[in-house]
Design an enzyme around this catalytic site. Structure first.
Site, short mmCIF file in Angstrom:
data_model
loop_
_atom_site.label_atom_id
_atom_site.label_comp_id
_atom_site.label_asym_id
_atom_site.label_seq_id
_atom_site.Cartn_x
_atom_site.Cartn_y
_atom_site.Cartn_z
N THR A 37 -23.62 2.59 -22.85
CA THR A 37 -22.66 1.61 -23.36
C THR A 37 -22.33 1.87 -24.82
OG1 THR A 37 -24.54 0.18 -23.80
CG2 THR A 37 -23.31 -0.28 -21.80
N ASP A 176 -29.76 5.57 -30.86
CA ASP A 176 -31.08 6.10 -31.15
C ASP A 176 -31.37 6.14 -32.66
OD1 ASP A 176 -30.76 6.46 -28.47
OD2 ASP A 176 -30.72 8.65 -28.54
C1 GLA Z 1 -28.78 9.14 -25.18
C2 GLA Z 1 -27.83 9.03 -26.38
C3 GLA Z 1 -27.57 7.56 -26.73
C4 GLA Z 1 -27.12 6.78 -25.51
C5 GLA Z 1 -28.05 7.02 -24.33
C6 GLA Z 1 -27.56 6.38 -23.05
O1 GLA Z 1 -30.03 8.66 -25.53
O2 GLA Z 1 -28.38 9.69 -27.50
O3 GLA Z 1 -26.62 7.49 -27.76
O4 GLA Z 1 -25.79 7.07 -25.18
O5 GLA Z 1 -28.25 8.41 -24.08
O6 GLA Z 1 -27.56 5.00 -23.18
#
Ligand code: GLA
Length: 386
Positions: A37, A176
């Site tokens: 999202t 993240d």
């Molecule tokens: C990875 C990406 C995040 C996010 C997730 C899915 O961890 O680094 O930014 O998009 O996938 O939610």
């Protein structure tokens, strides 16, 4: 944690001589709900975990960054006048350094040479964002050795998102890096990825806890599939005439079903329903309604599995093994998917049952050994000048 820095200081002395001037700790994360999202301007609900990437570092004045990773047992060097990323998997860990220094410079932060020793307790490639922990640690380290006061952490999260995109070629979102920088101990983070407003939500988990379990399969497909999904989301938003899928309702999507390919429709349905689930999940969580939170986690997984096709046989088997344990309220894949980890909400009293039943059943079904990661909600990254 002091033990980790003691070990790191000893390694620093052995590799570079003398003592470091800076220590940094940057945590990994687990997303409780709100998957795929963030790059659709939606909501996410992650928390930082108490596994982290640690550095010990000191400034150098010859325009070179020397770096040693204890986990990989490798030493490398990056001259600051050549920060182009290089092809090849073995270059990846150095590309993070090149990309970090490059983005700091682009943003007009001074970057000096450095000696850096790194040690991470975040499982590498494990779906709990070892890469963001590493990038955040490197960035704060470079700023600290250059004697800079830290920029605003929200700005830094944006800079780090660009850094990771540059280093890996993955068009990742901002969840993240944001979590690694801004989470508060014993809290989860409800983040609006459009305007980056956020709320620290207390983890008042009386009688419940989250268990993170790695399925034993590295996220091999993640890179190509991830970028493909992003392109499909962009296509859906364009077909709907909205800036991002955040701006479309489920009814709008249904009405436009014939205007897009079936796979694009299903990707958009995941994103639109997941954004709604995440907002609802944050509400029920704050009311202490863990049964509803668990139900939303289960729905999230089904949507990721069928509509987003971000799961795999192993993650599905792990989720099903978890759900079969009495006392489990919900279980879902977490992070990008296609391997990596699940997150499970469970009554604390059923912990032992999970640990006995899930690895055994999962190993029987897949031949793989899952790894259970016990964690609380940790504080975001910290810097110490020594
Ligand atoms: C990875 C990406 C995040 C996010 C997730 C899915 O961890 O680094 O930014 O998009 O996938 O939610």
């Amino acid at each position: 944690m002091n033990e980790i820095f003691d070990k790191l200081d000893a390694e620093f002395a052995a590799r570079f001589g003398g003592r470091p001037a800076v220590h940094v700790r940057a945590p990994g994360r687990v997303n409780l709900i709100g998957e795929h999202t963030d790059y659709n301007d939606g909501f996410v609900f992650p928390m930082a975990i108490d596994r982290a990437c640690h550095t010990a570092a000191r400034r150098r004045d010859d325009g070179r960054v020397r770096i040693h990773t204890m986990n990989l047992g490798l030493t490398g060097e990056v001259p600051l006048d050549d920060l182009d990323v290089r092809p090849g998997r073995e270059e990846l860990w150095l590309n993070f350094l090149r990309a970090t220094a490059h983005e700091l410079r682009e943003a007009k932060w001074p970057v000096s040479g450095a000696d850096i020793a790194v040690f991470t307790t975040v499982p590498i490639g494990g779906g709990v964002s070892s890469s963001s922990a590493y990038a955040v640690a490197l960035c704060l380290t470079l700023l600290a050795v250059a004697g800079e006061t830290e920029p605003d952490r929200i700005e830094l999260a944006r800079l780090l998102q660009r850094t990771e995109n540059r280093a890996t070629g993955l068009r990742g979102g901002i969840m993240d890096q944001f979590t690694a920088l801004l989470n508060r101990a014993d809290h989860a983070l409800l983040l609006d990825c459009r305007d980056l407003t956020f709320q620290h939500v207390p983890m008042a988990l009386d009688g419940y806890r989250f268990i993170v379990t790695h399925c034993g399969l590295p996220r091999t497909l993640a890179r190509s599939k991830y970028n493909e999904r992003r392109a499909e989301c962009d296509e859906a938003a364009a077909a709907l005439g909205v800036r991002a899928l955040r701006d479309a309702s489920h009814d709008q999507l249904r009405a436009a079903e014939k205007q897009m390919p079936a796979n694009v429709f299903r990707r958009a349905r995941h994103v639109i329903t997941e954004i709604a689930r995440t907002r609802e999940a944050a509400r029920v969580f704050q009311r202490g309604d863990m049964a509803s939170f668990g139900r939303l986690m289960n729905e999230s997984h089904e949507s990721l599995r069928h509509d987003y096709e971000a799961s795999c046989r192993e993650l599905d088997a792990l989720v099903e093994a978890a759900r079969a344990v009495p006392g489990v309220l919900g279980s879902r894949l977490t992070g990008a998917g296609w391997g990596g980890c699940t997150v499970t909400l469970i009554r604390s009293s059923a912990d032992g049952d999970y640990e006995r039943a899930v690895p055994a059943r999962y190993a029987r079904e897949t031949g793989l050994r899952p790894v259970i990661i016990t964690t609380g909600a940790a504080r975001g990254a910290e810097v110490w000048t020594l």
